[in-house]
Design a protein around this motif. Structure first.
Motif, PDB file in Angstrom:
ATOM      1  N   LEU A 267       0.825  -1.208   0.000  1.00 58.11           N
ATOM      2  CA  LEU A 267       0.000   0.000   0.000  1.00 58.11           C
ATOM      3  C   LEU A 267       0.860   1.259   0.000  1.00 58.11           C
ATOM      4  CD1 LEU A 267      -2.853   1.117  -0.023  1.00 58.11           C
ATOM      5  CD2 LEU A 267      -2.883   0.930   2.450  1.00 58.11           C
ATOM      6  N   ASP A 268       1.978   1.225   0.706  1.00 61.64           N
ATOM      7  CA  ASP A 268       2.892   2.372   0.725  1.00 61.64           C
ATOM      8  C   ASP A 268       3.540   2.602  -0.642  1.00 61.64           C
ATOM      9  OD1 ASP A 268       2.414   3.036   3.355  1.00 61.64           O
ATOM     10  OD2 ASP A 268       4.162   1.956   4.123  1.00 61.64           O
ATOM     11  N   LEU A 269       3.699   1.546  -1.421  1.00 59.11           N
ATOM     12  CA  LEU A 269       4.343   1.653  -2.730  1.00 59.11           C
ATOM     13  C   LEU A 269       3.386   2.044  -3.855  1.00 59.11           C
ATOM     14  CD1 LEU A 269       6.587  -1.531  -2.585  1.00 59.11           C
ATOM     15  CD2 LEU A 269       7.312   0.836  -2.256  1.00 59.11           C
ATOM     16  N   LEU A 270       2.131   1.655  -3.724  1.00 62.33           N
ATOM     17  CA  LEU A 270       1.160   1.912  -4.784  1.00 62.33           C
ATOM     18  C   LEU A 270       0.705   3.365  -4.795  1.00 62.33           C
ATOM     19  CD1 LEU A 270      -1.167  -1.210  -4.520  1.00 62.33           C
ATOM     20  CD2 LEU A 270       0.470  -0.702  -6.330  1.00 62.33           C
ATOM     21  N   VAL A 271       0.515   3.900  -5.997  1.00 65.69           N
ATOM     22  CA  VAL A 271      -0.051   5.236  -6.173  1.00 65.69           C
ATOM     23  C   VAL A 271      -1.089   5.163  -7.279  1.00 65.69           C
ATOM     24  CG1 VAL A 271       2.003   6.484  -5.400  1.00 65.69           C
ATOM     25  CG2 VAL A 271       1.734   5.942  -7.815  1.00 65.69           C
ATOM     26  N   CYS A 272      -1.929   6.151  -7.334  1.00 65.91           N
ATOM     27  CA  CYS A 272      -2.940   6.232  -8.382  1.00 65.91           C
ATOM     28  C   CYS A 272      -2.228   6.379  -9.732  1.00 65.91           C
ATOM     29  CB  CYS A 272      -3.848   7.434  -8.124  1.00 65.91           C
ATOM     30  SG  CYS A 272      -5.037   7.740  -9.448  1.00 65.91           S
ATOM     31  N   PRO A 273      -2.567   5.554 -10.718  1.00 70.79           N
ATOM     32  CA  PRO A 273      -1.912   5.661 -12.021  1.00 70.79           C
ATOM     33  C   PRO A 273      -2.304   6.924 -12.791  1.00 70.79           C
ATOM     34  CG  PRO A 273      -3.594   3.958 -12.070  1.00 70.79           C
ATOM     35  CD  PRO A 273      -3.491   4.433 -10.653  1.00 70.79           C
ATOM     36  N   VAL A 274      -3.369   7.585 -12.396  1.00 71.99           N
ATOM     37  CA  VAL A 274      -3.825   8.787 -13.088  1.00 71.99           C
ATOM     38  C   VAL A 274      -3.095  10.029 -12.578  1.00 71.99           C
ATOM     39  CG1 VAL A 274      -5.828  10.279 -13.518  1.00 71.99           C
ATOM     40  CG2 VAL A 274      -6.078   7.793 -13.577  1.00 71.99           C
ATOM     41  N   CYS A 275      -3.084  10.212 -11.240  1.00 72.71           N
ATOM     42  CA  CYS A 275      -2.532  11.451 -10.674  1.00 72.71           C
ATOM     43  C   CYS A 275      -1.317  11.229  -9.782  1.00 72.71           C
ATOM     44  CB  CYS A 275      -3.612  12.198  -9.906  1.00 72.71           C
ATOM     45  SG  CYS A 275      -4.066  11.396  -8.361  1.00 72.71           S
TER      46      CYS A 275
ATOM     47  N   TYR B  71     -10.159   1.780  -7.292  1.00 66.31           N
ATOM     48  CA  TYR B  71      -9.606   0.652  -8.035  1.00 66.31           C
ATOM     49  C   TYR B  71      -9.958  -0.646  -7.321  1.00 66.31           C
ATOM     50  CZ  TYR B  71      -7.019   4.346 -10.292  1.00 66.31           C
ATOM     51  OH  TYR B  71      -6.693   5.487 -10.989  1.00 66.31           O
ATOM     52  N   PRO B  72     -10.484  -1.631  -8.050  1.00 70.58           N
ATOM     53  CA  PRO B  72     -10.874  -2.890  -7.406  1.00 70.58           C
ATOM     54  C   PRO B  72      -9.670  -3.730  -7.006  1.00 70.58           C
ATOM     55  CG  PRO B  72     -11.123  -3.080  -9.776  1.00 70.58           C
ATOM     56  CD  PRO B  72     -10.732  -1.647  -9.493  1.00 70.58           C
ATOM     57  N   VAL B  73      -9.876  -4.548  -5.989  1.00 70.19           N
ATOM     58  CA  VAL B  73      -8.889  -5.547  -5.587  1.00 70.19           C
ATOM     59  C   VAL B  73      -9.567  -6.900  -5.765  1.00 70.19           C
ATOM     60  CG1 VAL B  73      -7.478  -6.449  -3.704  1.00 70.19           C
ATOM     61  CG2 VAL B  73      -7.765  -3.976  -3.978  1.00 70.19           C
ATOM     62  N   ARG B  74      -9.030  -7.687  -6.675  1.00 68.63           N
ATOM     63  CA  ARG B  74      -9.621  -8.987  -6.998  1.00 68.63           C
ATOM     64  C   ARG B  74      -8.646 -10.095  -6.618  1.00 68.63           C
ATOM     65  NH1 ARG B  74     -11.059  -6.534 -12.593  1.00 68.63           N
ATOM     66  NH2 ARG B  74     -12.945  -5.371 -12.067  1.00 68.63           N
ATOM     67  N   ASP B  75      -9.123 -11.022  -5.822  1.00 67.74           N
ATOM     68  CA  ASP B  75      -8.290 -12.146  -5.356  1.00 67.74           C
ATOM     69  C   ASP B  75      -6.998 -11.651  -4.717  1.00 67.74           C
ATOM     70  OD1 ASP B  75     -10.147 -14.047  -6.286  1.00 67.74           O
ATOM     71  OD2 ASP B  75      -9.288 -13.957  -8.303  1.00 67.74           O
ATOM     72  N   GLY B  76      -7.096 -10.533  -4.005  1.00 68.23           N
ATOM     73  CA  GLY B  76      -5.946  -9.981  -3.303  1.00 68.23           C
ATOM     74  C   GLY B  76      -5.006  -9.162  -4.155  1.00 68.23           C
ATOM     75  N   LEU B  77      -5.326  -8.995  -5.440  1.00 71.26           N
ATOM     76  CA  LEU B  77      -4.461  -8.244  -6.350  1.00 71.26           C
ATOM     77  C   LEU B  77      -5.135  -6.941  -6.787  1.00 71.26           C
ATOM     78  CD1 LEU B  77      -3.291 -11.178  -8.632  1.00 71.26           C
ATOM     79  CD2 LEU B  77      -2.022 -10.105  -6.773  1.00 71.26           C
ATOM     80  N   PRO B  78      -4.474  -5.806  -6.572  1.00 72.51           N
ATOM     81  CA  PRO B  78      -5.040  -4.531  -7.011  1.00 72.51           C
ATOM     82  C   PRO B  78      -5.045  -4.444  -8.539  1.00 72.51           C
ATOM     83  CG  PRO B  78      -3.199  -4.188  -5.492  1.00 72.51           C
ATOM     84  CD  PRO B  78      -3.231  -5.635  -5.841  1.00 72.51           C
ATOM     85  N   VAL B  79      -6.155  -4.014  -9.091  1.00 70.53           N
ATOM     86  CA  VAL B  79      -6.275  -3.813 -10.535  1.00 70.53           C
ATOM     87  C   VAL B  79      -6.125  -2.306 -10.769  1.00 70.53           C
ATOM     88  CG1 VAL B  79      -7.711  -4.135 -12.576  1.00 70.53           C
ATOM     89  CG2 VAL B  79      -7.819  -5.788 -10.694  1.00 70.53           C
ATOM     90  N   MET B  80      -4.900  -1.900 -11.101  1.00 69.57           N
ATOM     91  CA  MET B  80      -4.566  -0.481 -11.180  1.00 69.57           C
ATOM     92  C   MET B  80      -4.688   0.054 -12.605  1.00 69.57           C
ATOM     93  SD  MET B  80      -4.097  -0.015  -8.034  1.00 69.57           S
ATOM     94  CE  MET B  80      -3.627   1.686  -8.098  1.00 69.57           C
ATOM     95  N   LEU B  81      -5.818  -0.195 -13.220  1.00 64.39           N
ATOM     96  CA  LEU B  81      -6.105   0.286 -14.566  1.00 64.39           C
ATOM     97  C   LEU B  81      -7.231   1.302 -14.500  1.00 64.39           C
ATOM     98  CD1 LEU B  81      -6.141  -3.146 -16.419  1.00 64.39           C
ATOM     99  CD2 LEU B  81      -4.303  -1.452 -16.438  1.00 64.39           C
TER     100      LEU B  81
END
Length: 60
Positions: free
Chosen positions: A7-15, A37-47
């Motif tokens: 979570l600390d590493l992830l950022v919004c791909p838009v902004c 952004y949805p999280v499916r099966d424990g994996l964030p879908v950052m699209l």
């Protein structure tokens, strides 16, 4: 549950803003871009195409 290190590493791909984990909805929310952004099966879908737009009355 999202790993706090991830979570600390992830950022919004838009902004490139910070994300907030919403466990009940299984979403990562960006307040700056107003996208969830949805999280499916424990994996964030950052699209952007998979993200849900937050409603005006929606709060974190």
């Amino acid at each position: 549950m999202i790993d706090p290190v991830l979570l600390d590493l992830l950022v919004c791909p838009v902004c490139k803003g910070n994300l907030i984990w919403k466990e009940e909805q299984q979403e990562l929310v960006c307040l700056e871009s107003k996208l969830a952004y949805p999280v499916r099966d424990g994996l964030p879908v950052m699209l952007e195409s998979e993200a849900r737009k937050l409603g005006e009355q929606e709060s974190v």
